[in-house]
Design a protein around this motif. Structure first.
Motif, PDB file in Angstrom:
ATOM      1  N   GLY A   9       0.862  -1.103  -0.155  1.00  0.00           N
ATOM      2  CA  GLY A   9      -0.117  -0.101  -0.034  1.00  0.00           C
ATOM      3  C   GLY A   9       0.754   1.291  -0.040  1.00  0.00           C
ATOM      4  O   GLY A   9       2.057   1.226   0.608  1.00  0.00           O
ATOM      5  N   TRP A  10       0.189   2.395  -0.625  1.00  0.00           N
ATOM      6  CA  TRP A  10       0.907   3.630  -0.496  1.00  0.00           C
ATOM      7  C   TRP A  10       1.224   3.860   0.866  1.00  0.00           C
ATOM      8  O   TRP A  10       0.684   4.144   1.796  1.00  0.00           O
ATOM      9  CB  TRP A  10      -0.204   4.778  -1.023  1.00  0.00           C
ATOM     10  N   SER A  11       2.710   3.963   1.124  1.00  0.00           N
ATOM     11  CA  SER A  11       3.672   4.386   2.350  1.00  0.00           C
ATOM     12  C   SER A  11       3.363   3.478   3.428  1.00  0.00           C
ATOM     13  O   SER A  11       3.641   3.734   4.292  1.00  0.00           O
ATOM     14  CB  SER A  11       3.087   6.045   2.768  1.00  0.00           C
ATOM     15  N   ASP A  12       3.008   2.336   3.116  1.00  0.00           N
ATOM     16  CA  ASP A  12       2.803   1.192   4.312  1.00  0.00           C
ATOM     17  C   ASP A  12       4.158   0.754   4.600  1.00  0.00           C
ATOM     18  O   ASP A  12       4.502   0.685   5.841  1.00  0.00           O
ATOM     19  CB  ASP A  12       2.214  -0.150   3.577  1.00  0.00           C
ATOM     20  N   ALA A  13       5.200   0.745   3.855  1.00  0.00           N
ATOM     21  CA  ALA A  13       6.577   0.576   4.185  1.00  0.00           C
ATOM     22  C   ALA A  13       7.011   1.515   5.004  1.00  0.00           C
ATOM     23  O   ALA A  13       7.805   1.214   6.054  1.00  0.00           O
ATOM     24  CB  ALA A  13       7.358   0.494   2.625  1.00  0.00           C
TER      25      ALA A  13
END
Length: 335
Positions: A69-73
């Motif tokens: 997901g978007w910016s999950d990292a």
């Protein structure tokens, strides 16, 4: 296969929003056989996380985390967990996260596609947890990913694509990683930074704001549920009602016809280019004649790092944006 577009991944998301059906078709390729129980059937070695698609049982101590997901990292990194693979939504390159988060990696993760998921590649990484909390909320993608490993999506109630807030993302990710207390503390730190910015700038309160972008020679505006609008609201601003009225309740972004550009005029207008420099915005006679521009209340963001932080929607990126965007916002609202 890596998404071939070389510009910012934000622009790819906008393209997907306009053509959601295409994205869903792309998601259907490369399906894998079910190798995970997915949701339900929890025991002492699992933790239950409520998601948009029901409760999901995740391992109590996941070792191989894939952050799609978007910016999950960035959320995982903030909690001290290093994903083995990430999707580079904002086209950072390198380790696939912003410079405010990249130093937290001690190694280099595998970089995965974004819109067009490669299920076989994801499966080959042998994940024990997949994070996909900020996405297009596709049930089809969730079902396919759940065949590979327990998948944590957006929380219940998120209806707008990519509409998971930074708070909700941290809550989902910290719950999945067994680090709820740490997540709560990180949320509190960002909330405190917003509170300090509001206290230092009481004139922000109640002012209308229009947040827009310029992409492929056209303009668009962000609506409630988008991380950039929520950022401005957290500073005390109000999203311009006439822009919010354009929302159909499904997308975080509404395209504007050339004759609608004046809708971007508000007590403060914030606009930035997607995948290019700011020259077209600075020289556009239509944009620069709107009332907010004439009054000196047009903020054109130029720094790609700041634009990406403003767009990141992670605790780490949001903190960077508070520190670096608020002085620019203050300067444009002082007059």
């Amino acid at each position: 296969m890596r998404n071939p577009l070389g510009r910012s991944l934000v622009s790819r998301v906008l393209t997907a929003t306009v053509a959601a059906a295409v994205a869903l078709t792309m998601a259907a390729c490369g399906q894998v056989q079910d190798s995970s129980s997915g949701a339900g059937g929890g025991d002492a070695t699992t933790t239950s996380v409520d998601t948009l698609f029901g409760a999901v049982e995740v391992p109590a101590d996941p070792q191989r985390v894939v952050a799609l997901g978007w910016s999950d990292a960035e959320a995982a990194l903030a909690l001290g967990v290093q994903p083995v693979a990430v999707s580079d939504w904002l086209a950072f390159g390198g380790k696939g996260v912003g410079p405010w988060a990249a130093p937290l990696f001690t190694g280099t993760p595998t970089i995965l596609p974004t819109l067009e998921l490669n299920y076989e590649q994801i499966s080959s990484l042998n994940p024990d947890l997949i994070l996909n909390t900020r996405s297009d909320n596709s049930k089809e993608k969730f079902d396919e990913l759940s065949k590979i490993a327990p998948t944590v999506s957006a929380p219940p109630g998120v209806t707008i694509q990519y509409g998971t807030s930074w708070q909700q993302q941290m809550q989902q990710v910290s719950a999945a990683l067994g680090k709820k207390d740490e997540g709560t503390k990180l949320i509190a730190k960002v909330d405190a930074a917003f509170e300090a910015a509001r206290s230092a700038n009481p004139n922000f309160a109640g002012k209308t704001v229009a947040v827009g972008a310029f992409f492929s020679d056209s303009y668009g505006a962000y609506v409630d549920g988008d991380s950039r609008v929520e950022f401005m609201k957290s500073l005390g601003f109000v999203n311009k009602p006439e822009i919010q009225a354009l929302s159909k309740g499904q997308s975080f972004y509404e395209q504007l016809a050339r004759e609608q550009v004046e809708l971007l005029s508000a007590d403060l207008t914030v606009i930035f280019p997607l995948g290019g420099d700011a020259t077209p915005l600075k020289t556009d006679p239509v944009l620069n004649q709107i009332p907010s521009a004439q009054a000196g209340h047009l903020l054109i963001m130029e720094d790609p790092t700041l634009i990406n932080a403003f767009s990141s929607g992670s605790t780490l990126g949001t903190k960077y944006a508070i520190e670096n965007a608020v002085p620019l916002i203050k300067a444009k609202t002082a007059a």
